[in-house]
Write an enzyme that holds these catalytic residues in place. Structure first.
Site, short mmCIF file in Angstrom:
data_model
loop_
_atom_site.label_atom_id
_atom_site.label_comp_id
_atom_site.label_asym_id
_atom_site.label_seq_id
_atom_site.Cartn_x
_atom_site.Cartn_y
_atom_site.Cartn_z
N GLU A 1 -4.25 -4.81 14.87
CA GLU A 1 -5.34 -5.57 14.01
C GLU A 1 -5.75 -6.86 14.92
O GLU A 1 -6.08 -7.75 14.17
CB GLU A 1 -4.59 -5.90 12.77
CG GLU A 1 -4.69 -4.53 12.01
CD GLU A 1 -3.91 -4.53 10.52
OE1 GLU A 1 -3.43 -5.77 10.28
OE2 GLU A 1 -3.96 -3.35 9.85
N CYS B 1 14.01 14.22 -0.27
CA CYS B 1 13.05 14.54 -1.06
C CYS B 1 13.07 15.80 -1.82
O CYS B 1 12.77 15.90 -3.01
CB CYS B 1 11.63 14.25 -0.44
SG CYS B 1 11.33 12.76 -0.03
N GLU C 1 0.82 -1.16 -0.03
CA GLU C 1 -0.20 0.10 0.11
C GLU C 1 0.82 1.14 0.13
O GLU C 1 0.76 2.16 0.80
CB GLU C 1 -1.03 -0.06 1.10
CG GLU C 1 -2.09 -1.31 0.97
CD GLU C 1 -3.17 -0.98 2.09
OE1 GLU C 1 -2.98 -0.50 2.96
OE2 GLU C 1 -4.23 -1.36 1.65
N GLU D 1 -7.05 -7.88 -0.98
CA GLU D 1 -7.37 -7.75 0.29
C GLU D 1 -8.65 -7.63 0.57
O GLU D 1 -9.25 -6.84 -0.41
CB GLU D 1 -6.70 -6.98 1.17
CG GLU D 1 -5.32 -7.32 1.25
CD GLU D 1 -4.36 -6.08 2.33
OE1 GLU D 1 -5.21 -5.64 2.92
OE2 GLU D 1 -3.39 -6.14 2.22
#
Ligand code: GLA
Ligand code: ZN
Length: 659
Positions: A350, A154, A144, A302
């Site tokens: 989770e 950056c 993800e 998922e």
């Protein structure tokens, strides 16, 4: 052939003796595919100079010995604690300029040379070790990809990216319109990432320079793509052909998935709809994900079998919903139905997330029974469905640049949300039972009769010409308010609105009014009054004929919807944010022009989707549905022959697969 069935399996989290039980239950449920290793970096590289694959070896060997296919992850979705301590540069700097310390996941700076080197190296070692293993059917890179970083690496990466894009500072200053507010850049080093410390006020959408922020979004998406590429290249040096994927998140704003398409072998995505009431949310997202690689089948990487854990309130999927939505994914192009997760972990954030196997390891729970029943059913449709394409005649254009530009824009209204408008148009096509592809603006449009381009704020390249060609050969093109406004640099066209779409639409927009969300201007179609909201463009026809008009205000009686004859086809313009009744009316008229309404259109709750030679009937409603069969067919789930004209009845949440 069987549709793949399984999901994320993290046996490194529990004792090996439990694995026996896992496989006993997988057998019962028809589980054939396991995604392993998604968060294993700290396991496979416990210290800077130590790689240890002993646990992953046992996981892979066991899965293979049990006859399962493996989707093997590189494990780089979270970096190890030792890495963050040794190299603080691998953690991100946030929008407010705070350097994060070790914690959470998806927290690596995409530009960090150390992160790039070590993530590619762990991927390389995993590929070196496992490539060629007959059980491996796919590689799963990272997890993800998302978010953003604003660190010095950056900033440097951004400057390089800008040099590549613009070549000279003159060109960059022109693109960013820097004469405004005395911003002319005279050295690349002066350029800062747009953040709360620089161009932004009130958060990431409020910027003084849209061009800078837009380019930073493009850059950040590309920086993460570079991470993906780095790992994929490492895999490719040992494995020339096994598909490499990463799990996408549907319509996820920070990453332009279309820019990733060429680098992916296989699109996969994680489906977590907002609640259990939005089948069209998933229909849209599946269509978008399928469109990334030109209609190629994707994997549902998922979905929860029951509930999520990350929300404040996490409702259960009602009985039958997991099955219904799994078949819906297949109907829209999925060749794999995978869960997060196969067994529930005991701890951390989770532990209450739904799983095929719960903490007690039972095979007699409702969820397990439903998973096992679906496992048996999936094997009935594989041959007829696998690899099948959706034969859509309707395309909806979806464009991250337009999304970004629209929502970064100061004026006319912050209340217009790109996705909401696009979803309204998709919903109308979906409700009319027509197949639809959600495609990038670079897609080949010659296959479509109808092209819908809602809130297409930015017009890039030769798109306007290609849309004109659609109409010229007899097709219909529809666009809406806030379309055709800016070029690729987000600078306004020096022309009437809708810019390069003006000829095709046969209108010019003279001015526009934005009002609070509760202000409705009724839009009069003659036999239907719809509601217009948010933005009201005042349209002067230049060849187009009015289809509906505003009822109120000083522009009462002027057109809110127009239709323009163009070549053998038409251009439709919708000048305000119509409610769903209004969008349904307009889209219905467009579909009727081409005879594209589906045979079961208008049946409440019923979704009918064609994939290849198969029609899926999905009853999303709480009431039984009765329809008349539109063709002779066989129901693949029970083998029953059905004759055209015969009555079909679907119980609530039920599915029929007709071939
Ligand atoms: C995401 C992640 C998984 C897991 C699930 C939970 O999709 O990829 O690791 O966190 O969400 O819903
Ligand atoms: Zn960074």
């Amino acid at each position: 052939m069987k549709l793949r069935y399984g999901g994320d399996y993290n046996p490194e989290q529990w004792p090996e003796k439990v694995w026996d039980d896992d496989y006993r239950l997988f057998d019962l449920a028809g589980i054939d595919t396991l995604t392993v290793g998604v968060f294993t970096w700290a396991l496979t590289q416990p210290a800077a100079d130590t790689y240890d694959f002993s646990v992953l070896d046992r996981i892979v060997e066991r899965a293979a010995a049990e006859g399962r296919a493996i989707c093997l992850a590189t494990g780089t979705g979270a970096h190890p604690a030792w890495l963050a301590r040794a190299h603080p540069e691998v953690t991100r700097v946030d929008f407010e300029g705070r350097r994060h310390r070790f914690g959470q996941r998806h927290n690596s700076c995409p530009s960090s040379p150390v992160f790039r080197r070590l993530s590619a190296e762990v991927a390389r070692r995993i590929a070196e070790r496992y490539a060629g293993h007959p059980a491996i059917v796919a590689w799963h890179v990272g997890n993800e990809y998302g978010g953003a970083c604003y660190c010095e690496h950056c900033a440097a990466g951004f400057r390089d990216w800008l040099r590549d894009r613009y070549g000279t500072l003159e060109r960059l200053n022109e693109a960013w319109y820097t004469t405004f507010w005395s911003h002319t850049f005279t050295a690349w080093a002066e350029i800062e990432p747009p953040s709360a410390l620089t161009e932004h006020w009130r958060g990431p959408d409020h910027t003084a320079f849209q061009g800078i922020t837009l380019d930073y979004l493009r850059f950040m998406s590309d920086a993460m793509l570079a991470n993906f590429r780095g790992e994929k290249a490492a895999i490719r040096s040992y494995d020339p052909g096994t598909p490499v994927t990463t799990n996408f998140m549907g319509a996820y704003r920070p990453i332009d998935y279309h820019r990733w398409a060429a680098d992916l072998d296989l699109v996969s995505w994680d489906c977590y709809p907002p609640d259990d009431d939005h089948p069209e949310w998933m229909a849209f997202t599946h269509d978008l994900m399928r469109g990334i690689k030109g209609g190629q089948p994707f994997w549902l990487m998922e979905q929860t079998p029951s509930m999520t854990a990350c929300r404040d309130v996490n409702p259960l999927k009602r009985p039958g919903v997991m099955r219904l939505w799994s078949w819906q994914a297949v109907a829209h192009g999925a060749d794999a139905v995978l869960f997060f997760q196969m067994r529930a972990g005991r701890g951390a954030s989770e532990k209450y997330h739904g799983a095929v196997i719960g903490h007690a390891g039972r095979d007699d729970t409702r969820v397990f029974r439903e998973v096992a029943a679906l496992g048996a059913e999936l094997s009935l449709a594989g041959d007829a469905v696998l690899g099948g394409r959706t034969p859509a005649r309707v395309a909806i254009l979806f464009d991250w640049d337009s999304w970004w530009a629209l929502e970064l824009s100061d004026g006319p209204s912050r209340l217009v949300r790109y996705q909401e408008v696009v979803r309204d148009y998709h919903h109308a096509v979906w409700a009319a039972g027509a197949g639809v592809d959600v495609v990038p603006v670079t897609a080949d449009l010659s296959r479509y009769d109808v092209v819908l381009a809602p809130v297409l704020h930015m017009i890039k390249g030769d798109l306007a010409d290609r849309l004109e060609q659609v109409a010229r050969r007899g097709g219909t093109v529809l666009t809406t308010f806030l379309s055709g406004r800016v070029d690729e640099d987000d600078n306004a066209f020096l022309a009437d609105v809708p810019g390069p779409l003006g000829d095709l639409m046969g209108v010019r927009v003279d001015e526009w009014d934005a009002r609070p969300a509760d202000v409705v201007n009724p839009v009069d179609f003659g036999d239907l009054q719809a509601a217009g909201r948010l933005v009201f463009e005042i349209v002067i026809p230049r060849g187009a004929e009015p289809v509906a008009t505003y009822r109120n205000d000083f522009y009462a009686g002027t057109p809110a919807v127009t239709r323009n004859a163009f070549g053998a086809g038409e251009g439709w313009y919708v000048a305000t944010a119509l409610d769903r009744a209004g969008v349904g009316r307009v889209v219905g008229a467009v579909l009727d022009r081409h005879g594209l309404r589906g045979p079961y259109a208008g049946v409440p709750g019923l979704e009918a989707v064609v994939r290849g030679r198969v029609t899926f009937l999905l009853n999303h409603g709480a009431e039984p549905v009765s329809v008349t069969a539109h063709a002779d067919a066989q129901d693949l789930l029970n083998g029953v022959r059905i004759n055209r004209g015969e009555a079909l009845r679907l119980e609530p949440r039920d599915v029929m697969i007709l071939q």
